[in-house]
Write a protein that holds these residues in place. Structure first.
Motif, PDB file in Angstrom:
ATOM      1  N   LEU A  95      15.023  31.643 -60.671  1.00  0.00           N
ATOM      2  CA  LEU A  95      13.980  32.309 -59.888  1.00  0.00           C
ATOM      3  C   LEU A  95      12.621  31.649 -60.108  1.00  0.00           C
ATOM      4  CD1 LEU A  95      14.992  36.056 -60.378  1.00  0.00           C
ATOM      5  CD2 LEU A  95      15.095  34.739 -58.261  1.00  0.00           C
ATOM      6  N   ARG A  96      12.382  31.195 -61.347  1.00  0.00           N
ATOM      7  CA  ARG A  96      11.131  30.492 -61.629  1.00  0.00           C
ATOM      8  C   ARG A  96      11.052  29.215 -60.779  1.00  0.00           C
ATOM      9  NH1 ARG A  96       8.518  26.915 -65.332  1.00  0.00           N
ATOM     10  NH2 ARG A  96       6.553  27.822 -66.093  1.00  0.00           N
ATOM     11  N   GLY A  97      12.180  28.509 -60.660  1.00  0.00           N
ATOM     12  CA  GLY A  97      12.215  27.333 -59.792  1.00  0.00           C
ATOM     13  C   GLY A  97      11.917  27.690 -58.344  1.00  0.00           C
ATOM     14  N   ASP A  98      12.492  28.814 -57.872  1.00  0.00           N
ATOM     15  CA  ASP A  98      12.241  29.243 -56.487  1.00  0.00           C
ATOM     16  C   ASP A  98      10.752  29.517 -56.255  1.00  0.00           C
ATOM     17  OD1 ASP A  98      14.968  29.085 -55.993  1.00  0.00           O
ATOM     18  OD2 ASP A  98      15.312  31.239 -56.246  1.00  0.00           O
ATOM     19  N   ALA A 102      21.345  27.921 -57.973  1.00  0.00           N
ATOM     20  CA  ALA A 102      20.425  26.975 -58.612  1.00  0.00           C
ATOM     21  C   ALA A 102      20.606  25.574 -58.044  1.00  0.00           C
ATOM     22  CB  ALA A 102      20.651  26.974 -60.124  1.00  0.00           C
ATOM     23  N   TRP A 103      21.858  25.163 -57.832  1.00  0.00           N
ATOM     24  CA  TRP A 103      22.099  23.852 -57.225  1.00  0.00           C
ATOM     25  C   TRP A 103      21.510  23.800 -55.812  1.00  0.00           C
ATOM     26  CZ3 TRP A 103      23.040  19.598 -59.631  1.00  0.00           C
ATOM     27  CH2 TRP A 103      23.771  19.582 -60.813  1.00  0.00           C
ATOM     28  N   ALA A 155      26.653  22.567 -54.874  1.00  0.00           N
ATOM     29  CA  ALA A 155      26.541  23.926 -54.341  1.00  0.00           C
ATOM     30  C   ALA A 155      27.731  24.256 -53.451  1.00  0.00           C
ATOM     31  CB  ALA A 155      25.234  24.090 -53.566  1.00  0.00           C
ATOM     32  N   VAL A 156      28.134  23.289 -52.616  1.00  0.00           N
ATOM     33  CA  VAL A 156      29.286  23.500 -51.728  1.00  0.00           C
ATOM     34  C   VAL A 156      30.561  23.662 -52.542  1.00  0.00           C
ATOM     35  CG1 VAL A 156      30.753  22.369 -50.004  1.00  0.00           C
ATOM     36  CG2 VAL A 156      28.261  22.359 -49.732  1.00  0.00           C
TER      37      VAL A 156
END
Length: 525
Positions: free
Chosen positions: A253-256, A284-285, A308-309
């Motif tokens: 979430l910090r990255g977002d 996250a990916w 992610a996929v």
């Protein structure tokens, strides 16, 4: 036959009774909504009297429901005795109907017999375990009896059926006001309903009970982020990380938050830390991939999308992101493959359909590009970009009939589109429809009076007609603007020939040869 007619008449009569009762019930409900309890009571009592005139010979379930609806109305206006009469009739007709059982339970509660009511609620919920209102009413009965744990369980069943029911959480919290988890759930519901002030207030209540509650802090950060306050969101997440430095959700979430506020390098470090804590985090990916694509690192983005996929193969967003990264890398064959994967997940995904057409166009696979554009335009028929791309392809392929239809679609959106008018006229000429072509070029002249192509189009249309004098005038107009137009001099010569003006025709052809000594057509003349 007479017997059958009698039965049919009986059935029709019962249907008419039910219809009248339904109208009366609706009238009663409307009167209650308008604040007129007396008018409502009259409607409900009249409805009950209609149902009691004759026992039904069929439609037993319909009659039971009608008695239950009337009984509910009578209960709302305080006519308990009449409501009980309706409930008795409904129970006699259909004891397995959840609405009928609920009515009997509600009447017992109104008579201060909540203990007796609980049995009816339980049987009704066995019939319809997803009836949210029954769980709430059962919870109210437990509350009336001072049975707080049982009431909480019933209310929680209700909110599990509708997780966004903030009023439902309020009922539970009234019985357990120091339960921090309940406050967080209520806050999450407010946040999903886009009620940020109420959400923040509920999160704050949870944090007053437990100041280290991570889900409350994370919920506050998401609420701040949605409200466009990234710095406040960041402070909440930093507090979570202070409480638990190994929380992968907090790092993600910090990255977002950092990515949303364009603090890209710090955002990447947060995503990396989240993945160090939990490598199998598809979100996250995905967040990392989106950020990498935003800053132009498409090769790295493709790898992140791939992860992610791999972790979430049915999720659409990683596929669409990967598609855009591949387009940025101009890896067109892979773009086509990725569009097929997106379309498999969402057949009408307009962006993927258009990207597929664009990829075919980039690799000079023009027929496939037209087919892909048709699929895109079936989803987005008014897309100017799609129609314009198709127009250009059809013009190059000389697919005249389709070009006319495409130009018509463009003109329906932009009636003064000069290029569409020009190409429409050209296509009609190629199809031998000279009159329609002339009219189209005439429209173009209104839009662009000085456009020589409009005049030349009219010239070519007139060449197919039997109006050499009109053709001459058109040629003269063009030659005033462009005296070196060989095609117009040739058409002028042909018009003079048609009028029997040999000398003028020869003069026109001589002009063509002066402009181009190798013009075979003029030499032959």
């Amino acid at each position: 036959m007479i017997g059958m007619a009698l039965f049919q008449g009986l059935f029709d009569r019962e249907a008419r009774v039910l219809e009248k009762v339904n109208h009366l019930v609706q009238a009663g409900v409307s009167a209650l909504d308008a604040g007129s309890e007396a008018r409502a009571a009259v409607a409900f009592v009249k409805a009950l009297s209609l149902l009691e005139v004759r026992e039904p010979s069929s439609r037993f379930e319909d009659y039971a429901k009608a008695f239950a609806d009337v009984g509910e109305g009578l209960l709302r206006v305080g006519r308990l005795e009449s409501g009980q009469a309706a409930a008795n009739q409904a129970m006699a007709l259909d004891r397995g109907n959840a609405s009928v059982l609920a009515l009997q339970a509600d009447i017992l509660v109104a008579q201060d017999r909540a203990t007796d009511a609980l049995g009816y609620y339980e049987i009704a919920l066995q019939v319809d375990p997803k009836a949210k209102d029954l769980w709430e009413r059962k919870g109210d009965a437990h509350t009336a009896l001072g049975q707080a744990p049982e009431a909480v369980r019933s209310y929680m069943q209700a909110v599990s059926l509708d997780p966004n029911d903030t009023d439902g959480y309020a009922r539970v919290i009234a019985l357990s006001p120091q339960d921090a988890e309940l406050w967080v759930r209520k806050a999450d519901a407010h946040r999903r309903r886009n009620e940020p002030d109420e959400a923040q207030s509920a999160y704050d209540r949870a944090l007053r009970i437990d100041s280290d509650r991570k889900d409350a802090l994370e919920g506050k950060s998401l609420t701040y982020l949605a409200a466009g306050e990234p710095q406040r969101a960041l402070r909440c997440l930093d507090r979570v990380i202070q409480v638990d430095p190994y929380d992968p959700n907090a790092w993600r979430l910090r990255g977002d938050v950092l990515a949303a506020s364009n603090q890209n390098e710090e955002a990447l470090r947060s995503y990396d830390e989240a993945l160090r804590q939990r490598d199998a985090d598809a979100n996250a990916w995905y967040g990392r991939a989106e950020l990498l694509r935003k800053i132009g690192r498409n090769v790295d983005a493709v790898y992140a999308y791939d992860r992610a996929v791999e972790l979430s193969p049915k999720s659409l967003k990683p596929h669409t992101g990967r598609l855009e990264a591949l387009r940025g890398l101009a890896r067109w064959d892979e773009v086509v493959q990725e569009t097929s994967k997106v379309i498999a997940l969402e057949p009408n995904h307009a962006g993927a359909l258009y990207a597929k057409a664009h990829a075919f166009l980039q690799t000079n696979r023009k027929d496939e590009a037209v087919t892909a554009l048709d699929a895109f335009l079936a989803v987005e028929p008014s897309s100017y970009d799609g129609l314009e791309t198709k127009r250009q392809l059809l013009l190059g392929a000389e697919r005249w009939s389709e070009l006319v239809a495409t130009c018509d679609a463009i003109l329906a959106i932009q009636p003064h589109h000069a290029r569409a008018l020009k190409d429409r006229g050209r296509a009609l000429l190629a199809l031998g429809k000279a009159e329609e072509a002339y009219a189209t070029f005439d429209r173009l002249r209104v839009v662009a009076p000085d456009d020589l192509d409009a005049l030349r189009g009219q010239r070519d249309a007139l060449a197919h007609s039997k109006s050499p004098k009109v053709l001459l005038r058109a040629c003269d107009t063009i030659l005033q603007k462009d005296p070196t137009d060989r095609s117009t001099w040739t058409a002028k010569g042909a018009a003079h020939e048609a009028l029997g003006q040999r000398d003028e025709a020869l003069s026109a052809y001589d002009t063509v040869l002066r402009l181009d000594p190798h013009d075979a057509g003029a030499s032959a003349r």
